[in-house]
Each structure stands twice: as structure tokens, then as C-alpha cells.
Write a protein that holds these residues in place. Sequence first.
Motif, short mmCIF file in Angstrom:
data_model
loop_
_atom_site.label_atom_id
_atom_site.label_comp_id
_atom_site.label_asym_id
_atom_site.label_seq_id
_atom_site.Cartn_x
_atom_site.Cartn_y
_atom_site.Cartn_z
N CYS A 39 63.47 -19.76 67.88
CA CYS A 39 64.29 -19.52 69.06
C CYS A 39 64.53 -18.03 69.27
O CYS A 39 64.69 -17.29 68.30
CB CYS A 39 65.65 -20.21 68.90
N PRO A 40 64.60 -17.60 70.52
CA PRO A 40 65.03 -16.23 70.79
C PRO A 40 66.52 -16.09 70.46
O PRO A 40 67.21 -17.10 70.30
CB PRO A 40 64.77 -16.07 72.29
N PRO A 41 67.02 -14.88 70.38
CA PRO A 41 68.44 -14.71 70.01
C PRO A 41 69.37 -15.33 71.06
O PRO A 41 69.05 -15.35 72.25
CB PRO A 41 68.64 -13.19 70.00
N ALA A 54 85.87 -23.07 80.67
CA ALA A 54 86.15 -21.63 80.77
C ALA A 54 84.93 -20.83 80.32
O ALA A 54 84.54 -19.83 80.93
CB ALA A 54 87.37 -21.28 79.93
N LEU A 55 84.29 -21.29 79.24
CA LEU A 55 83.09 -20.60 78.75
C LEU A 55 81.96 -20.69 79.77
O LEU A 55 81.25 -19.72 80.01
CB LEU A 55 82.64 -21.22 77.42
N LEU A 56 81.83 -21.87 80.39
CA LEU A 56 80.80 -22.03 81.42
C LEU A 56 81.05 -21.10 82.60
O LEU A 56 80.12 -20.48 83.13
CB LEU A 56 80.78 -23.48 81.92
N GLU A 99 73.73 -17.81 82.43
CA GLU A 99 73.32 -17.42 81.09
C GLU A 99 73.76 -18.42 80.02
O GLU A 99 73.33 -18.35 78.87
CB GLU A 99 73.89 -16.03 80.72
N GLY A 100 74.64 -19.35 80.43
CA GLY A 100 75.16 -20.30 79.45
C GLY A 100 74.47 -21.63 79.56
O GLY A 100 73.93 -22.00 80.61
N ALA A 121 71.32 -17.18 77.04
CA ALA A 121 71.95 -16.14 76.24
C ALA A 121 73.07 -16.73 75.38
O ALA A 121 73.37 -16.23 74.31
CB ALA A 121 72.49 -15.05 77.13
N SER A 122 73.69 -17.82 75.89
CA SER A 122 74.81 -18.42 75.16
C SER A 122 74.66 -19.93 75.13
O SER A 122 74.38 -20.55 76.15
CB SER A 122 76.14 -18.11 75.86
#
Lengths: 768, 286
Positions: B3-5, B19-21, B27-28, B49-50
Motif C-alpha cells: 500500500c502507498p502511505p 467529523a473526520l469525513l 482524501e478520506g 490519504a486517510s
Amino acid sequence: MNWTGRRLPRTEDPALLRGEGAFTADLAAGARAVRFLRSPYAAGRILSISAPDLPHGALLVTGADLEGVGPIRPELFRFNYRAISQPVLPRERVHFVGQPMAAVVAATPEEAEDIAEAVLLEIEPEDPVVTIDDALRPGALTLHPEAPGNLVVDGVIRHPGCEAAFARADCIVELTLRSGRQNATPMEARAGLAAYDRATGRIRLTASCQMPHMLRTGIATLLGMAEADLQVVAPDVGGGFGQKMALFPEYPLLVWLARRHRGSFCWVEDRNENLIASAHSREQRHHLRAAFAADGTLLGLEADILANTGAFSCYPTTCGVEPLMALAEYPGPYRLPTYAARARALATNTCPAAPYRGVSRPVVTFGLERLMDRAAAALGMDPVALRRRNLVTDFPHVTPTGLTLDQASYVEALDRAVAAADLPAFRARQEAARREGRYLGLGLAVFNERTGYGTPAFAARGMGIVPGYEVVDIAMTPAGEVEVRIGASPHGQGLRTTLAQLAADRLGLEPSQIRVIHGDTDRTPYGWGSFASRGAVIAGGATQLAADKLAARLRRAAARLLQAEPEAIALRDGAAWAGEASIPLTEVARRVHQRSEQLSDLDGFNLAETAQYDPGGTFSNACHIAEVEVDAETGHVRVHRFLVVEDAGRLLNPLIADGQVHGGVAQGIANALLEEVLYAADGNPLTGSLADYLPPSAAEIPPIEIIHLETESPETLTGAKGLGEGGAIGAPAAIANAISDALSPFGVDIAELPATPARIRALIRNAR
Amino acid sequence: MKCPPFDYHAPRSQAEALALLARHGEEGKILAGGQSLVPTMAFRLARPASLIDINRIAELDTCRAEANRLRIGALARHARFERPVVPGPTGALLARAAEHIAHAPIRTRGTFCGSLAHADPASEWCCIALALGAEMRVLREGGERLVPAADWFQAVFTTALGPDELLAEASLPILGPDWRCGFAEFNRRAGDFALAMAVTALRLDVAGHVAEARIALGGVAGTPVLAREAAASLLGAPPTPDRLRAAAALAAEGFEPTEDAQVPADYRRDLVRAMTRRALEGSLAA
């Protein structure tokens, strides 16, 4: 106690089942990770390879760095072979999608992959040659200037009587068949770990390989290093099936890194790399013509064999291995008075071909056994009777290609299989099923399998590097255990078990007292490895000879200690016996090593012997019968029953023999129904994951019934004939014949494998 | 195939996840069972990314009957449906399909809602969702909406779900005993993605005539598709073998098949004809 011939559980299994095996990737702790950057184009000129700023400690290696490193260039001195070269890393051109172009080194595999993604490749693409027809087309791209027309091998055999045989034939059967490209798909993909030893300057390459000694020779030659400075270790190896015989460019590159940068470097191939860039096989097209008399006697055979062998030639067998095996072995187990054949290897911009379990014989058997069924239909004969009429019955028999068939059971195997399959009962079931719109079919395949062949057979091919013999060093420790060091390199065949059985019988010991040591060039004598169904015959024969020599020495020493004649000494139950008197072998061993003043005048100070064996070869044989059901609406084939009557001579361990048959048949069924490497017209592989390339699961493989015959042959010291490949050789033909039988109401005839559901549906649709 | 970072978040509540979304947007990516997402990342075809791992959010681990709907929360695993989760045709249909979803280890991790959000054209759950008329409850920070299955599937791997939204629950109608549900799929190996599948649902009236009919096809186009004409052809008459065969033939012609090297278009139609007929016949055999 006779250990040979018993169904002894494999010594190898407990550790593997407990997850305690040690494969190359398990040994990589502390090594830096290597990621190969692979060509995204099938053909093209390299303009530049450049990296952005590399993180500290990372490396990018390209062909420009490998000054003085030679290309992989195996030789064949016959059959119009054109020696073509494969650079370890190319500087000018790329030849297939997946070819390694550069290597990235980083602390972890993840980081190496991140860096590899950021490397800029500038390639000017060229029009690739992908298929057999592409390669033959005038004006097509020439991959290698040494091989004009992309023709790398062109072997011809022509008997003068062949044309006459066709002229007087009552019936001529003609057939063009296609075999799809396959990947051996070992459970463990390739892997290599090269480690520099600061104290000695030596390199140890641990690699998932089948031929460690050959790999050592090959790498040392390419890198111009002392062979003695390279140790190659094959630890636990998760299957090879021929794919891991070759000297791949990745391994010399790892050794180069370890030498240049004085460290440890590990590459663990992922499944995508294995599927597109390790080695493929079996992509062939055969055009056959067979001449028969009205009574079914085979009069002559013509074969035109074309093999797509990919971009390069595999070392050491060369890309001739597939077409030339077909050329030499097309006559199979049948009496064939005249034969004319041409076999060509064509270079294309695809992954290079290498041997895979059966090497061409699955395709040859497919061709020959389809011919037999077609001829039977054309002549209005029973296919079993037609085969029986033509099978060789008198041994030894010399084939039209000069091979000597030793004592075997071709007709007996056929008869046993037909009886066990109960053909009348099957025909009744088939009839009843057809009335319900269900299509059952039964197909058989009779074949022989050349196994256990030594130097003469390989030398006859004109190979630049001639494998064949095996050497075994045997020694008894001062405590009385026996160490057997073999040049062969098993990777799933169970040789640690079977060779211990053989040696134990010769020495009057138990197998648990025998340690078989393999897969390490520092600890074993030079030898060739495990391939071509040779372990039980050649490594087995050499082990038996070595054990006999050791037994003779033990008898001489025991005779002195027991005050008897050596001829009067018997070794059994861990002791040397002279009539009622005995001495434990542990005591003999102790005296030889530690009280040498009593015995050293006999044979010296230790109990070590060496032996070698280099037989001409022996043919095992089998008859496979498959029962299938074809779903005419979907084209799906279900294998209901699979029966194998197998004659591999004397069975050293029937449990292991059964396992070999099961595994081979499973791969053969997959070859017939599921597995195919596909390329797009631009040379891009379409089957880069196991979602697209389909090895079988347990659900697709039926129970496999096995009946063993054990025909004695004088051509093998242990009495054993090889059987590692037979399962894979016969199954595709049996399945193809069974499908053709099932679909005979539609007039469907299988001439292309794998017989995928889409292809079967197309045949049914077009037949209607 | 590494997997990429990516950054990894493990929220403890729905609100925290939303909230994170909201923060990560495009990117999430939500991680539930990960059985499609993680391999896709390993091939580097997806590179969020996340990752927002919802496995610790107990309120999403539900599967219950309520107001004649089966409500399936975002953490209900495939394996949960191997035995009927509700009595009657709905539970039986889900159980029948569940055995075709990959292999046992995957079924213990992958989720029903994850399949709907991923929208693989060959997903059994997507095909059933379309056939039965599922409804998706979609949450985002400060909002909620319901999306019917007909509006959910937009293209291959593409749904109506917005980048800041979480598919919290999908609901299916709990069908009564007058419904007959059928399922058939074709794949080359056990557990593979289907080359074609059919989900059928017929409501029979007291006279034994077809009063309602739904047929959905999966694995044959970019999204699951309804075979409307085929379904309509069955209405108002008893489901005789001839009528089922005719409906299957209509289904085979009524869609635009995807084609690839291994599956030509006419073969895809052959499979749809066979699977539709088998699903219909199977639903009436019991």
C-alpha cells in the motif's frame, strides 16, 4: 525391516504444517528491500531512466551501472538455434511488459515501491510482436538481430518413407490444435536474499530455486567473480514446477548489489510480478496429419510445431526446450513407422517461456489422443481398440526419433483403466442423461513419460550446459547417524523422506537415523537439481550406490571387530551381524573414528563415501480417464470423476507417489479448463492477478482415484521411474476428449485448451 | 503490491467518524471490512490519504427488523446472512446469495454496506438491493438523507454517496409469503466474481398469477440492471415454464453487456438467459 515401498509420512511435513518452515522471505530480517522497476511497454527504445531525489540510503540501479556484467546467453548447438542474449538490466531496448529495467533499493519494500513509482521512464514504444502469427508475419519487428524472422529454433526430422505412408493410407486425419499460455504458479513466488560476509568477502545468495549449483555457476560467470566466493542456498522452496530452474536476471542483480554495496539485499516477488514476469509456458500451435490403414494401424505422422517462447531464452535449457521436446516425443507410446516433423521456437515481446511440469508433453498428448479419438470416429472403430492396436507391446522399442522405450505396461494400463471406469455402465448413464438434456462425457488419455534421464539425453539435445548426473556424498558420524548430501534440490518432492528410506534399507538403519542434506552449494556436491521427474531415479540411484559403498566399509570394519569374513556380515536392526554375534553400528562408527588404531589400516580414518549415477532414462506410463458433465447452456465443465492408472515402476513411497499424481492431475485439469495467460494486441498482459488467472480451488478438483502398476525395468537402479509430471501430462487430453465425447450430439470437437466456458459456448452456438 | 502511505484514524463514534469525513473529504476513505479496499490499495489503484476505520463504532454493528424493513448497519458482515436473518423470502434470498460471496474468511470481514458503497458490478448484495428496492441511509456531519437503490448505482464503482458521507445503514423490504425469490449466478471457480447473476422476485396472487415481478441482473454491465421488460412480461398470468423461458430470453436482450477478453458480449447474453431462467424456476420449485 524393509522401509522402501512403505507409505511413510513425509519427514518434511510437520515443520511446514506448524508454520515453522523457513522460506527465503522468512530469512530477510535486516536486509534492505529491492524493488524491480519493470517495463510498461512490450517493445521500445529506452531514452532515459531518471529518479527524483532519492531519500538517504536509497539506490537506483540501471543497466548503465552494470559495466562488465555479461548477458544471460544459453547455448544449444543443434536445431538451428540462434543464441540470443538477455541483459541483466537493459540499456537500449525493452522486450516485454514486466522486464526488469532498473532496481530500487530502500529500507522497506513499501518505501522501495514508493520510490519506484516516482522514477521517470522515457521509452519510445515500438510495434510489438505478441502472437505466433505476429512473429511469422513478414516485416514484423525483429527482437534479436541474431534471430532473423524471430526464429530462434528450427528443428526438422523427416523420414524418407513418410510421404509413401500417406500415399497408401486408407484414412488421413488432420488436426490443428492450440494450447494456451500458462504460468506454473508456485505457491511461493520467486525470492532472493544476497548477503555479503565481511569476514570472508563471500556472498551467500538464498533463493527460491530448483538448481542451486547451476545458479551459482551462472551468476559467477555473468559477474566475472570466483565461483568459490558465491554460496547459493535453496531453503524451503514453495513449489517450482520448472519455473524456478532458470537463471533469472533478478538474482545476479542481487549478488551484484551485495558485492558492490557490501550488505544484504532482499527481493520478494509479488504475485503480479510472478504472473507477468517470471516464466510462462505451453503457448503452442500444432498442425498434425496422421495416416491410418483401414484396420486402424497407424502408418505415419506429420507434425508442424510452433511455440511462442517469449522475449528471451531461458538458461540453461534454452527456449528450445518446448518445441524440441515435442519434436522428439510426438510418437508417444505408439508404434509409428514413419515420422516427419518441424518444430520452431518464435521470439515475441512476451514473458519468456521456461519448462513447466510436463514440458510440451501435455500438448503432445492432447494432440495425439485427440487424433486417436478422431481416427476412431473416422474409421468407425472403438477408440480403445484403436489405441490397443497401436500401442507398443515389445520392449525395448526404439522410436522413430531414436528414443529407447524400456519395459512398460501401455496396454495393461489402458485395459485396467477401461475396466475400472466401467464403460458400459457409463454409456448407459450418458444415454439416460442426454434424454434429460444433460451432457456427460468420458475421455481417455494414454501416454508415456520420459523420466530420470541423465547426461546422454541432455547431451543429445546439443546443450551448451549439459545437466544429467547426480552425485551423493554419504558419511556416518562418530555417533552412528548417517548424513546424505545430495546435489539434487527438492522443493516439495519429499526426497528427504524417500532417500532416507532407500539408505536405511541398505544400511540396516531406520529412516530417522538418516539426514538428507540438500540445497546448499557449500554443503552438497555439485549436482543438477530437481526437475524432469528425476529425483527418485537419479538422486535415488546415487544414494543407493553411496549407501552400498558405505555398507561395504561398515562390513569390513565389523568383520574385523567380530572376527569374521566381510562377506559373512549382515547389516540389520542397527547392528552388524555375523551369525548370532553382533555389534551395534554406533559402536563400529565410534571405533572407526575414535579408536582408529584398531581399524585405520582397512579404509582410513572415516566413514565417508561418494557415488554418482547417470542413467540413460526410463519411461513411466499411465492411462487417465475423465468423466465430465458439460452444462450446454453456460459451457461450464464439471469433472465428476478422474481415474489414473499409473506405472512408475517400483514405488519408493506410495503416499508421496499418490501426492505427486494428485498435484499433477489438479494442474492438468486447471490447464484444460481454467488457466490461461492472456495478452492484449499491444503486448499488455491481461492476467496480472489471481482474479484473472485462475488456478483451481479444491472445489474444482474431483476425488482422484489411483491404481498403481509396478513394472520392473532394468534401466533404473532403484526400480523407480519418475512420475512427477505425469498427472499434468495426461489430464488435459483426457478432459478434452471427455468434453468432445459429451458434446458429440452437437458435433463439437475440442482443439483448443483451455476449454473455457465461453469457448465451449461458442463451439455449441456455431455447431448449431 | 504494498500500500502507498496513508494516515489511519479509528473513531469511536459515528459523530467522530462524520467529523473526520468532513475534514478529509475526497482524501478520506471509510474502512469497514477492507476486503475490496485494501487489495485495491495494494495494487495502488486506490490511494486515499486517510483511512477512517469504523470497526470500533458499536452503533453501526446492527441488523434488525423494524417496520417491515430489514435494517442492515454498516458493520454487518457477509457471514451474518449465511443463515436467514429474518423469516420468509427476504432472509432466504440473502442466505442463498451469501454462500456465493467469495470465501469464508472474506465473508467474516467484508460488510453488506461496504459492498453497496464499493458498488462492484458483480456484487451479489448490489444486485439484491436493486431487485428488492433497498433504501440507503446516508449520514454526513449535520445531515442525513435517504437514497433509493434506483438512484444509488451510477457507474462502475460509483454511487450516489458523497465524499463526506457515510453509508450508515441499508434497508430491504421484508417480503411476505406470497413472494417467490430466486437467485442464480455463474462463475468459473467457486467464490469468484460472477460473470452473470440474476435475482428474481415474483408476487403471486391467490389465483397463482404473477401480480408483481422484479428481475435484476448483476455482473453484466457497469451497474446492476433491472430487466424491466422481462419482468413485465410475466405479469397477469401464471408463471409457466414457457413464460419463464420467454422472460429469460427478453432479459438476455434487454441490456448492454460489458465485454472483455474472456467474456464476449454474446456469451454474457447466453449466461443471462440461463441464469434468469434458473433463478425464476428455482424460486417456484420449492
